[in-house]
Write an enzyme that holds these catalytic residues in place. Structure first.
Site, PDB file in Angstrom:
ATOM      1  N   CYS A  69      79.605  17.973  43.994  1.00 48.54           N
ATOM      2  CA  CYS A  69      79.521  18.772  42.779  1.00 48.54           C
ATOM      3  C   CYS A  69      78.521  19.920  42.923  1.00 48.54           C
ATOM      4  CB  CYS A  69      79.130  17.907  41.590  1.00 48.54           C
ATOM      5  SG  CYS A  69      79.055  18.815  40.029  1.00 48.54           S
TER       6      CYS A  69
ATOM      7  N   GLY B 106      80.614  20.380  33.712  1.00 49.13           N
ATOM      8  CA  GLY B 106      80.398  19.072  33.136  1.00 49.13           C
ATOM      9  C   GLY B 106      81.671  18.330  32.786  1.00 49.13           C
TER      10      GLY B 106
ATOM     11  N   ARG C  66      84.022  10.802  44.756  1.00 50.52           N
ATOM     12  CA  ARG C  66      84.005  10.878  43.294  1.00 50.52           C
ATOM     13  C   ARG C  66      83.562   9.540  42.702  1.00 50.52           C
ATOM     14  NH1 ARG C  66      85.907  15.467  41.155  1.00 50.52           N
ATOM     15  NH2 ARG C  66      86.225  14.516  39.110  1.00 50.52           N
TER      16      ARG C  66
ATOM     17  N   CYS D  12      92.294  33.983  40.318  1.00 48.95           N
ATOM     18  CA  CYS D  12      91.458  35.151  40.608  1.00 48.95           C
ATOM     19  C   CYS D  12      91.009  35.206  42.058  1.00 48.95           C
ATOM     20  CB  CYS D  12      90.249  35.174  39.679  1.00 48.95           C
ATOM     21  SG  CYS D  12      89.230  33.679  39.731  1.00 48.95           S
TER      22      CYS D  12
ATOM     23  N   CYS E 140      80.817  34.378  36.355  1.00 46.50           N
ATOM     24  CA  CYS E 140      81.845  33.519  36.935  1.00 46.50           C
ATOM     25  C   CYS E 140      81.297  32.111  37.033  1.00 46.50           C
ATOM     26  CB  CYS E 140      82.231  34.049  38.317  1.00 46.50           C
ATOM     27  SG  CYS E 140      83.284  32.943  39.300  1.00 46.50           S
ATOM     28  N   ASP E 141      82.173  31.126  36.997  1.00 45.38           N
ATOM     29  CA  ASP E 141      81.761  29.733  37.082  1.00 45.38           C
ATOM     30  C   ASP E 141      81.064  29.425  38.396  1.00 45.38           C
ATOM     31  OD1 ASP E 141      81.597  27.052  36.214  1.00 45.38           O
ATOM     32  OD2 ASP E 141      83.361  26.530  37.380  1.00 45.38           O
TER      33      ASP E 141
ATOM     34  N   CYS F 219      92.966  43.714  58.610  1.00 47.66           N
ATOM     35  CA  CYS F 219      93.869  42.561  58.700  1.00 47.66           C
ATOM     36  C   CYS F 219      95.201  42.857  58.021  1.00 47.66           C
ATOM     37  CB  CYS F 219      93.207  41.347  58.053  1.00 47.66           C
ATOM     38  SG  CYS F 219      94.245  39.861  58.065  1.00 47.66           S
TER      39      CYS F 219
ATOM     40  N   CYS G 249      87.669  34.094  47.510  1.00 48.69           N
ATOM     41  CA  CYS G 249      86.532  34.079  46.590  1.00 48.69           C
ATOM     42  C   CYS G 249      85.239  34.545  47.267  1.00 48.69           C
ATOM     43  CB  CYS G 249      86.337  32.678  46.028  1.00 48.69           C
ATOM     44  SG  CYS G 249      85.026  32.589  44.793  1.00 48.69           S
TER      45      CYS G 249
END
Length: 405
Positions: free
Chosen positions: A31, A73, A140, A274, A295-296, A340, A350
């Site tokens: 996480c 969360g 997990r 994205c 952004c997260d 490329c 990302c």
């Protein structure tokens, strides 16, 4: 894209809400969000913040459809009554707009009551599950160190029982990446028609995840990768193995987000995620205390845009800081990317993963680049065929008729 440069308000805005902040009943070993407790977002969202966001978010939308995305969360740590109030505010401020809700959850806290609420209010639910019991329970775990797979599967069973629409979000890690077909078959067996893959690429320094501005040397960056992170080679092999089955048997039946997004880029359409777009989209995140970030994956102090209690969403997301953040993705591409032939397919992926040097010694190459390159080379003939079929008015799924003759 030209319209956006002239007027950024033409671009849709999405903000993920984290009503429970960083709180979660699990403690997954990979996480990237647990350290966010230090940024003051560990308390649950209060009603004043919820109301302010809802009015502001709906009011600034340029489209007739508005999407609320509840994330964590773990969002189910908030009571049903919180979401009932959220829906009341949505109705109050809708102004004739159509509103949908999506919730991403680990699924372990689902009950009949929750599922009745989700079904009644037409929530789409994303379930985080990493494959078979052995794969999932590798990393997990709950806060007591116990496995969570059985509770997730119980939650999926409740969603099915109540007819709640759901998708799967799977974290691809150093363990399950080695078993791609077993992994993929599992999702098909449980009836998961929409699957998103999230590769683990995380770095730590002094036991904490690094701020994304701290991209030291390539040697240091690679040395600090977490043990749960995948390699570029494994990522490429993983994608190729699953793609071979998908393209022959599952196009139009099972929707794998990365394959659909790459195909969209191949035919010149906007991708569904994205990470593969030319610029970082207007997809921000608001913490439970009202803090808003670009952004997260960039919830670090240097990427904080402001707070909903003090700033409007329009001023934060259509201001210079966020616009510069969005454009930096394409502006910072290293020379190897620019040369490329598959740049159009991934657009550098990302920015959070772009921390190694390219073949010319320039910084900013994606850590997973060689894996993506292997996949694009492998998939290119099939993507080319589906592109031509699509542009001719046919269905990309027709490729299965050709391959299975």
């Amino acid at each position: 894209m030209t319209d956006f440069i002239i007027n950024p308000f033409f671009r849709p805005l999405y903000v993920m809400l984290k009503p429970a902040g960083a709180r979660c009943n699990l403690a997954c070993r990979y996480c990237y969000y647990l350290e966010k407790y230090t940024y003051g977002a560990s308390e649950p969202m209060d009603e004043k913040t919820l109301a302010r966001f809802t009015a502001d978010y709906i009011g600034m939308q340029s489209c007739s459809d508005v999407l609320f995305t509840w994330h964590g969360g773990e969002p189910l740590l908030m009571p049903v009554s919180f979401y009932e109030r959220a829906l009341e505010y949505q109705r109050r401020y809708a102004g004739g707009r159509h509103i949908d809700n999506v919730m991403q959850t680990n699924g372990t806290l689902l009950t009949d009551e929750w599922c009745e609420f989700l079904k009644k209010n037409r929530f789409l639910v994303g379930i985080s599950i990493d494959g078979t019991q052995e794969m999932h329970d590798r990393y997990r775990l709950n806060r007591q160190g116990a496995p969570s797979w059985q509770n997730v599967m119980r939650g999926i069973g409740l969603l099915k029982k109540h007819g709640v629409e759901w998708n799967g979000m799977a974290v691809v890690n150093a363990y399950n990446v080695k078993r791609p077909l077993e992994f993929y078959h599992f999702f098909k067996e449980i009836g998961c028609s929409y699957i998103q893959f999230a590769p683990v690429v995380e770095r730590k320094k002094n036991g904490m995840l690094k701020s994304l501005k701290n991209t030291e040397s390539e040697k240091d960056s690679l040395a600090s990768l977490t043990e749960e992170s995948i390699t570029a080679e494994d990522w490429g092999n993983f994608l190729c193995a699953i793609f071979d089955e998908w393209v022959r048997h599952d196009v139009g039946k099972y929707f794998v987000e990365i394959f659909d997004s790459v195909l969209a880029n191949w035919v010149g359409e906007e991708p569904g995620i994205c990470a593969y777009a030319k610029e970082c989209a207007n997809v921000g995140v608001m913490e439970s205390n009202g803090d808003v970030y670009s952004c997260d994956h960039f919830v670090f102090p240097e990427y904080k845009l402001g707070n909903i209690r003090e700033n409007s969403l329009a001023s934060m997301f259509y201001g210079n800081r966020q616009q510069d953040f969005a454009k930096l993705k394409s502006r910072s591409l290293p020379r190897q990317c620019q040369e490329c032939r598959f740049l159009f397919a991934c657009n550098g992926e990302c920015p959070k993963n772009r921390f190694i040097s390219d073949c010319y010694g320039n910084p900013g190459l994606n850590y997973l680049c060689q894996g993506y390159l292997k996949f694009f080379r492998h998939a290119a003939p099939f993507m080319d065929w589906m592109k031509e079929e699509y542009l001719a008015g046919g269905a990309p799924a027709n490729i299965m008729n050709v391959l299975n003759k």
